[in-house]
Design an enzyme around this catalytic site. Structure first.
Site, PDB file in Angstrom:
ATOM      1  N   GLU B  50       0.834  -1.204   0.000  1.00  0.00           N
ATOM      2  CA  GLU B  50       0.000   0.000   0.000  1.00  0.00           C
ATOM      3  C   GLU B  50       0.872   1.259   0.000  1.00  0.00           C
ATOM      4  O   GLU B  50       1.837   1.346   0.763  1.00  0.00           O
ATOM      5  CB  GLU B  50      -0.869  -0.019   1.270  1.00  0.00           C
ATOM      6  CG  GLU B  50      -1.857   1.136   1.380  1.00  0.00           C
ATOM      7  CD  GLU B  50      -2.680   1.071   2.674  1.00  0.00           C
ATOM      8  OE1 GLU B  50      -2.276   0.333   3.599  1.00  0.00           O
ATOM      9  OE2 GLU B  50      -3.709   1.754   2.748  1.00  0.00           O
ATOM     10  N   LYS B 123      -9.724   2.534  -2.437  1.00  0.00           N
ATOM     11  CA  LYS B 123      -9.982   1.912  -1.128  1.00  0.00           C
ATOM     12  C   LYS B 123     -11.332   2.352  -0.570  1.00  0.00           C
ATOM     13  O   LYS B 123     -11.592   3.548  -0.412  1.00  0.00           O
ATOM     14  CB  LYS B 123      -8.853   2.315  -0.171  1.00  0.00           C
ATOM     15  CG  LYS B 123      -8.883   1.670   1.195  1.00  0.00           C
ATOM     16  CD  LYS B 123      -7.583   2.043   1.940  1.00  0.00           C
ATOM     17  CE  LYS B 123      -7.481   1.432   3.318  1.00  0.00           C
ATOM     18  NZ  LYS B 123      -6.178   1.735   3.957  1.00  0.00           N
ATOM     19  N   CYS B 160      -5.628  -2.888   2.327  1.00  0.00           N
ATOM     20  CA  CYS B 160      -5.442  -2.836   3.786  1.00  0.00           C
ATOM     21  C   CYS B 160      -6.724  -2.958   4.610  1.00  0.00           C
ATOM     22  O   CYS B 160      -7.269  -4.050   4.731  1.00  0.00           O
ATOM     23  CB  CYS B 160      -4.661  -1.583   4.159  1.00  0.00           C
ATOM     24  SG  CYS B 160      -3.835  -1.744   5.776  1.00  0.00           S
TER      25      CYS B 160
END
Lengths: 301, 301
Positions: B50, B123, B160
């Site tokens: 990330e 995300k 994540c």
């Protein structure tokens, strides 16, 4: 009924890992003995394994086996209701429910400490695999995923195959259940055990620990134990035991062996739900605006 | 472009577990070197951690840090596109995306073997916790959960914090992704490591293995490694490495250490997706009629 006191925030739960015989009355008597043992050790909620009254009938497709079903509420919830009232505990009783002629469910009754059936859960996800011919017997549940307010606070129950579905865990936890119970009948095909057994057990434990983590709640899985061969024929199924309790971060705090009947008890502290969810606030950030596709069968084609 | 050949059913993937410096150009150069190393070892999809171009800026809230963002596609996807084309591989490049003034995302670009950006994923679940102040920087994604057809077949990427949400994994897998990549920046607060570190790492691994099991697909988690202290101040974050690949039954087939840069490669066999889903047919029995509550925030009150 007098006003209920506030449910406790720290208490003991009991998981009855047991083997079954071909005699339902003997299974119920054994279950009652074990429930009382758990209560004597302080448990205020006790969960029995899936379909605990009989052998695991779904090893075969037999029309005769429907005779083993009963109404819920019915005779067994009545017998267990007396036990619950006497001991002042909650009992989760998984039963083969006869709802009408030709209409049967794989059901878990939640019996509260007053002896009454607080609610029933009808297994939503029904498997069908060699020696687990459940689609022959059980109509998929039509009550959805549920949580129940009991003497031990708000709890939920699902049943066996449900444990592979994050959706069922999520929907039960979103209703405020602090503990998800998974009464279960899962085992090894004896011929597969050496090759695939460890992986299967590990996957079963891992996905349920994952539900605890994703939802920040306690999870209790309650399995049968022992080799069952219907009429002493065929290879049978070796139920793998390993009943366990996972805390809201997925830590296994109690676990039974693979091959022994066990009354497993564990302390559940709701402060741990608060602590874990405060430090890992997954519920805060869910993208409820973007989850609609979950109601679809497949999105790839 | 010539007609693409059918994607392979058995191939190698690469996970670049690396540490970052304060110099974006140096980080990109190192990433390219490691991507090429993975390609030399046979990988046809390589995933970077990330926000690999910079230190983990969200340790603090600094308006200056927005200068580190760039458009996607943009200079870094262009540089990596040349690498991808040259090596004939797919690269997953997680970047700090500047979409407009005051509008930034935590994005993963999927660069196909022709060097083109096949698609981007923004995300969806954004954390905000001490030293992970991501809500300050990143607008939650508005593209939903996605899968991409690449030279390596259909794959998905999340980022994540998404890894704690079964919904994201499910929605990506339902689109036919055979592999879910999770580029990540997760680590220990140094003061907490001794007490909580093992549990945290175990929960992180467990829930992602659970996604593999629930969906019968491969999962690859790609983390940073090393202690990062912005400007050499404060306790910093110790990224815990442990990048891993889990097969469709949750078996960890490759894993990197906690504290070393590693180019981890693993063989992905799509026959294993077929085998696991045929033996554990969870997709068959989903109760899509009963999952509507998942689009709600809470159902308890």
């Amino acid at each position: 009924m007098p006003a209920s006191p506030a449910p406790p925030t720290r208490f003991t739960i009991g998981l009855v890992q047991m083997s079954m015989s071909a005699d339902p009355a003997a299974n119920v008597a054994k279950a009652i003995e074990r429930v009382n043992e758990a209560a004597a050790r302080g448990a205020i909620v006790v969960c029995l394994p899936e379909l605990f009254r009989t052998l695991y009938i779904a090893q075969r497709e037999e029309h005769e086996a429907f005779n083993l079903a009963e109404p819920v509420p019915g005779p067994t919830t009545q017998a267990l209701g007396a036990v619950a009232r006497e001991a002042g505990i909650v009992i989760i009783a998984p039963l083969f429910e006869r709802r009408a002629a030709g209409l049967y469910h794989n059901t878990a009754a939640v019996i509260d400490a007053d002896g009454e059936v607080r609610g029933i859960y009808r297994k939503m996800h029904i498997p069908d695999d060699p020696a687990y011919y459940e689609k022959f017997y059980f109509t998929p549940g039509d009550l959805g995923f549920r949580a129940y307010d009991t003497r031990a606070g708000r709890i939920g129950t699902l049943v066996c195959w449900d444990q592979w579905y994050p959706e069922g865990a999520r929907l039960t936890a979103l209703q405020g259940a602090n503990i998800l119970f998974y009464p279960t009948a899962i085992g090894w095909h004896p011929a597969e055990k050496a090759t695939f057994g460890p992986q299967q057990l590990d996957a079963w434990r891992t996905i349920q620990r994952g539900h605890a983590i994703a939802n920040g709640c306690w999870v209790a899985a309650v399995n049968r134990v022992g080799l069952e061969r219907l009429d002493g024929q065929g290879p049978g199924l070796e139920f793998w035991g390993h009943s366990f309790v996972a805390d809201p971060f997925g830590v296994v705090v109690a676990e039974a062996p693979a091959d022994e009947e066990t009354v497993l008890t564990a302390e559940v502290d709701l402060a741990r739900v608060e602590e874990v969810r405060r430090n890992w606030p997954f519920l805060r950030d869910r993208r409820t605006d973007a989850y609609g596709g979950i109601e679809q069968r497949f999105l790839g084609t």
